[in-house]
Design an enzyme around this catalytic site. Structure first.
Site, PDB file in Angstrom:
ATOM      1  N   LYS A  22       3.559  -1.661 -41.248  1.00  0.00           N
ATOM      2  CA  LYS A  22       2.567  -1.402 -40.200  1.00  0.00           C
ATOM      3  C   LYS A  22       1.268  -2.079 -40.592  1.00  0.00           C
ATOM      4  O   LYS A  22       0.793  -1.893 -41.714  1.00  0.00           O
ATOM      5  CB  LYS A  22       2.337   0.096 -40.037  1.00  0.00           C
ATOM      6  CG  LYS A  22       1.505   0.427 -38.801  1.00  0.00           C
ATOM      7  CD  LYS A  22       0.617   1.622 -38.998  1.00  0.00           C
ATOM      8  CE  LYS A  22      -0.634   1.236 -39.722  1.00  0.00           C
ATOM      9  NZ  LYS A  22      -1.597   2.328 -39.902  1.00  0.00           N
ATOM     10  N   ALA A  69       0.810  -1.221   0.000  1.00  0.00           N
ATOM     11  CA  ALA A  69       0.000   0.000   0.000  1.00  0.00           C
ATOM     12  C   ALA A  69       0.843   1.270   0.000  1.00  0.00           C
ATOM     13  O   ALA A  69       0.350   2.354  -0.275  1.00  0.00           O
ATOM     14  CB  ALA A  69      -0.930   0.003   1.206  1.00  0.00           C
ATOM     15  N   ASN A 120      16.170  -8.050   9.402  1.00  0.00           N
ATOM     16  CA  ASN A 120      14.844  -8.586   9.104  1.00  0.00           C
ATOM     17  C   ASN A 120      14.575  -8.413   7.610  1.00  0.00           C
ATOM     18  O   ASN A 120      14.694  -7.318   7.078  1.00  0.00           O
ATOM     19  CB  ASN A 120      13.810  -7.791   9.922  1.00  0.00           C
ATOM     20  CG  ASN A 120      12.386  -8.138   9.541  1.00  0.00           C
ATOM     21  OD1 ASN A 120      12.108  -9.258   9.111  1.00  0.00           O
ATOM     22  ND2 ASN A 120      11.489  -7.177   9.711  1.00  0.00           N
ATOM     23  N   SER A 136      10.320  -0.942 -58.770  1.00  0.00           N
ATOM     24  CA  SER A 136      10.938  -0.062 -57.779  1.00  0.00           C
ATOM     25  C   SER A 136      10.330   1.329 -57.809  1.00  0.00           C
ATOM     26  O   SER A 136       9.891   1.812 -58.851  1.00  0.00           O
ATOM     27  CB  SER A 136      12.432   0.055 -58.061  1.00  0.00           C
ATOM     28  OG  SER A 136      13.031  -1.193 -57.814  1.00  0.00           O
ATOM     29  N   ARG A 161      11.184   7.039  -1.034  1.00  0.00           N
ATOM     30  CA  ARG A 161      12.605   7.049  -1.406  1.00  0.00           C
ATOM     31  C   ARG A 161      12.828   6.755  -2.890  1.00  0.00           C
ATOM     32  O   ARG A 161      13.917   6.930  -3.409  1.00  0.00           O
ATOM     33  CB  ARG A 161      13.376   6.043  -0.532  1.00  0.00           C
ATOM     34  CG  ARG A 161      13.572   6.538   0.890  1.00  0.00           C
ATOM     35  CD  ARG A 161      14.052   5.439   1.829  1.00  0.00           C
ATOM     36  NE  ARG A 161      12.952   4.554   2.257  1.00  0.00           N
ATOM     37  CZ  ARG A 161      13.098   3.502   3.047  1.00  0.00           C
ATOM     38  NH1 ARG A 161      14.296   3.188   3.504  1.00  0.00           N
ATOM     39  NH2 ARG A 161      12.062   2.755   3.385  1.00  0.00           N
TER      40      ARG A 161
HETATM   41  C1  UD1 Z   1      10.467  -3.026   6.637  1.00  0.00           C
HETATM   42  C2  UD1 Z   1      10.617  -3.625   8.043  1.00  0.00           C
HETATM   43  C3  UD1 Z   1      12.090  -3.827   8.355  1.00  0.00           C
HETATM   44  C4  UD1 Z   1      12.704  -4.720   7.280  1.00  0.00           C
HETATM   45  C5  UD1 Z   1      12.463  -4.165   5.881  1.00  0.00           C
HETATM   46  C6  UD1 Z   1      12.875  -5.190   4.850  1.00  0.00           C
HETATM   47  C7  UD1 Z   1       8.734  -2.790   9.375  1.00  0.00           C
HETATM   48  C8  UD1 Z   1       8.298  -1.807  10.406  1.00  0.00           C
HETATM   49  N1  UD1 Z   1      10.014  -2.718   9.018  1.00  0.00           N
HETATM   50  O1  UD1 Z   1      11.043  -1.719   6.672  1.00  0.00           O
HETATM   51  O2  UD1 Z   1      12.256  -4.421   9.614  1.00  0.00           O
HETATM   52  O3  UD1 Z   1      14.105  -4.810   7.518  1.00  0.00           O
HETATM   53  O4  UD1 Z   1      11.068  -3.889   5.690  1.00  0.00           O
HETATM   54  O5  UD1 Z   1      12.721  -4.695   3.553  1.00  0.00           O
HETATM   55  O6  UD1 Z   1       7.938  -3.580   8.965  1.00  0.00           O
HETATM   56  N2  UD1 Z   1       3.407  -0.904   3.604  1.00  0.00           N
HETATM   57  C9  UD1 Z   1       2.030  -0.842   3.542  1.00  0.00           C
HETATM   58  N3  UD1 Z   1       1.371   0.004   4.370  1.00  0.00           N
HETATM   59  C10 UD1 Z   1       2.014   0.783   5.278  1.00  0.00           C
HETATM   60  C11 UD1 Z   1       3.425   0.707   5.336  1.00  0.00           C
HETATM   61  C12 UD1 Z   1       4.094  -0.153   4.481  1.00  0.00           C
HETATM   62  O7  UD1 Z   1       1.404  -1.539   2.735  1.00  0.00           O
HETATM   63  O8  UD1 Z   1       1.328   1.518   6.002  1.00  0.00           O
HETATM   64  C13 UD1 Z   1       4.116  -1.823   2.655  1.00  0.00           C
HETATM   65  C14 UD1 Z   1       4.971  -1.063   1.673  1.00  0.00           C
HETATM   66  O9  UD1 Z   1       4.241  -0.765   0.494  1.00  0.00           O
HETATM   67  C15 UD1 Z   1       6.116  -2.016   1.391  1.00  0.00           C
HETATM   68  C16 UD1 Z   1       6.202  -2.842   2.674  1.00  0.00           C
HETATM   69  O10 UD1 Z   1       4.992  -2.644   3.375  1.00  0.00           O
HETATM   70  O11 UD1 Z   1       5.855  -2.856   0.307  1.00  0.00           O
HETATM   71  C17 UD1 Z   1       7.391  -2.450   3.520  1.00  0.00           C
HETATM   72  O12 UD1 Z   1       7.267  -1.088   3.874  1.00  0.00           O
HETATM   73  P1  UD1 Z   1       8.531  -0.123   3.936  1.00  0.00           P
HETATM   74  O13 UD1 Z   1       8.050   1.225   4.314  1.00  0.00           O
HETATM   75  O14 UD1 Z   1       9.342  -0.243   2.702  1.00  0.00           O
HETATM   76  O15 UD1 Z   1       9.308  -0.755   5.180  1.00  0.00           O
HETATM   77  P2  UD1 Z   1      10.854  -0.620   5.509  1.00  0.00           P
HETATM   78  O16 UD1 Z   1      11.095   0.695   6.114  1.00  0.00           O
HETATM   79  O17 UD1 Z   1      11.661  -0.997   4.336  1.00  0.00           O
HETATM   80 CA    CA Z   2      11.248  -1.555   2.233  1.00  0.00          CA
END
Ligand code: UD1
Ligand code: CA
Length: 463
Positions: free
Chosen positions: A356, A12, A174, A410, A17
């Site tokens: 085409k 979601a 993680n 041609s 970044r």
């Molecule tokens: C997350 C983990 C971190 C892990 C890393 C690995 C958490 C709090 N942290 O961090 O420990 O090392 O992934 O890649 O879980 N998303 C939603 N809704 C939200 C927030 C996020 O659907 O409200 C989805 C994002 O679209 C994404 C995924 O969850 O696909 C991960 O979210 P992201 O914000 O990238 O987490 P990280 O900071 O990378």
């Molecule tokens: Ca991530």
């Protein structure tokens, strides 16, 4: 114990970044969106009705990207963190029981095999509430750090922003890939609070919460950390693209395709290629392209969403889109088959020829410098160099039909709509505006005049 599997994919977030107007999971690697990569992995461990993607940012667009795979969706209207995202599918996933696998939509290199191993490990373990995949990174920046207890289970996951200097130095991270016992997850997930620097509901806090209730979370370590690379920036996107494309060329080569200088080609994950086909350097084979066996794909060619039979030869620098080439057809070098062309068996398209929406019949040839648009060309037709179909009158497109065995001299200009009968000849340099009957000769050019001695007289006058 119920070991049926449900997979929830969190997708979601916007992914700030990435610095993009497009939701992160829509960005592509190996020609396929990040999300589709993850969905395909999920489908290896659960049927489509037990795969739920949580969408939010650009939800409609994100759904459209993967709905053909038959999965379900849950909506997270406001992005309040990974635990909040998971809670959004509680209604759909809550009663399914068994094991709940959580994947992140931005982790596209994960293989089905690894997820299967995680699931197997958890279904054979009656003592832990779940397990997650860890890996060791030289540069763990951006990842949650893993704190293990004395038994090797996960004691806590500490997000970067909340790390103490000591914790920040930990290289065990993680990956965001978990397998929980559904009953325990749903029972305790609401206990997650937002008491962290980001003010979000962190799914990672579930580890500590379950721990406090006396349940352990296991750790499954993965040696190949490339597989669990989370994509946060375009730099990581490029790295992941390189890895997934390498997997693809490797699979093709092991399957009997020769790829010259494989590090230079761009082949989407969706492409298929038959045995003994040779792909020359810098070729790009994209989208839903299917190539038969014994073909040669010339250097620097670009082929998208097209179908090639067996023994098809594509010369270098040829560009083909949404077209079909039957067995033994040739195109290139330097041809452009723009869209919706059908090249029958053994037909040949040569250099600087553009097609085409044109059908070129079996054994026909258009070897040099021609434009053939909206045309139906029969078999064994010779299209001379410089032939142009004038298919556009400034407002609408019109068709050119050429019968079997016709010979187009041609530099002919065929003003559509126009029909050239089978077996007929069009004299070189003709402008053809009217139908040519079968077996006729059409001449549509000014008759040549020869003025004897004219040049000599001119020279004498001006000297
Ligand atoms: C997350 C983990 C971190 C892990 C890393 C690995 C958490 C709090 N942290 O961090 O420990 O090392 O992934 O890649 O879980 N998303 C939603 N809704 C939200 C927030 C996020 O659907 O409200 C989805 C994002 O679209 C994404 C995924 O969850 O696909 C991960 O979210 P992201 O914000 O990238 O987490 P990280 O900071 O990378
Ligand atoms: Ca991530």
């Amino acid at each position: 114990m119920d070991s049926s599997v449900t997979v929830v994919i969190l997708a979601a977030g916007l992914g700030t970044r990435m610095k993009s107007r497009k939701a992160k999971v829509l960005h592509r690697i190996g020609g396929v969106s990040l999300l589709e990569n993850v969905v395909r992995t999920a489908l290896a461990v659960a049927p489509p009705e037990r795969v739920i993607a949580v969408v939010g940012h650009q939800a409609e667009h994100v759904k459209r990207e993967v709905e053909h795979l038959g999965i379900r969706f849950a909506l997270q209207t406001e992005q309040k963190g990974t635990a909040h995202a998971l809670l959004c599918c509680r209604e759909q996933a809550g009663e399914l029981g068994g094991l709940l696998v959580v994947l992140y939509g931005d982790c596209p290199l994960l293989t089905p095999d690894t997820v299967r191993r995680l699931v197997d490990r958890q279904s054979n373990d009656a003592y832990t509430a779940g397990a997650l995949i860890t890996t060791t990174l030289d540069d763990p920046a951006g990842y949650g750090r893993i704190v293990l207890d004395t038994e090797g289970n996960v004691e806590a996951i500490v997000e970067e922003k909340a790390c103490s200097p000591d914790q920040r130095a930990l290289k065990l991270v993680n990956t965001g890939i978990y397998c929980f016992r559904s009953d325990l997850l749903w029972k305790h997930i609401a206990e997650i609070r937002t008491n962290n620097p980001a003010g979000e509901y962190y799914l990672t806090d579930i580890v500590q919460i379950l721990g406090e209730h006396g349940y352990a979370i296991g750790a499954m370590h993965l040696g190949d950390s490339a597989e669990v690379l989370g994509i946060n920036t375009r730099l990581e996107l490029a790295e992941a693209d390189k890895i997934i494309r390498w997997r693809k060329v490797r699979e093709l080569m092991l399957g009997g395709v020769t790829i010259e200088r494989p590090e230079t080609v761009t082949i989407d994950a969706t492409v298929t290629i038959g045995m003994d086909t040779v792909v020359e350097p810098f070729a790009q084979l994209l989208g839903n392209t299917a190539i038969g066996g014994d073909c040669r794909i010339g250097a620097c060619s670009i082929i998208r969403d097209s179908k090639l039979g067996d023994r098809v030869e594509i010369g270098p620098f040829t560009i083909i889109g949404t077209s079909t080439l039957e067995d033994g057809a040739h195109a290139g070098p330097f041809s452009r088959l723009r869209m919706e062309n059908y090249i029958e068996a053994g037909a040949q398209v040569g250099n600087f020829v553009e097609l085409k929406k044109t059908r070129l019949g079996a054994g026909s040839k258009a070897m040099h410098l021609a434009y053939l648009g909206d045309s139906r060309i029969g078999g064994k037709v010779n299209v001379g160099a410089g032939t142009i179909t004038c298919n556009y009158d400034g407002r609408r497109k019109h068709k050119t039909v050429i019968g079997d065995g016709a010979f187009i001299g041609s530099n002919s200009t065929l003003v559509a709509p126009v029909q050239i009968g089978a077996g007929s000849y069009v004299g070189a340099g003709s402008v053809v505006t009217e139908a040519v009957p079968e077996d006729a000769l059409a001449l549509g050019r000014a008759r040549q005049i020869v003025k004897g001695g004219w040049a000599a007289r001119r020279r004498a006058e001006t000297d």
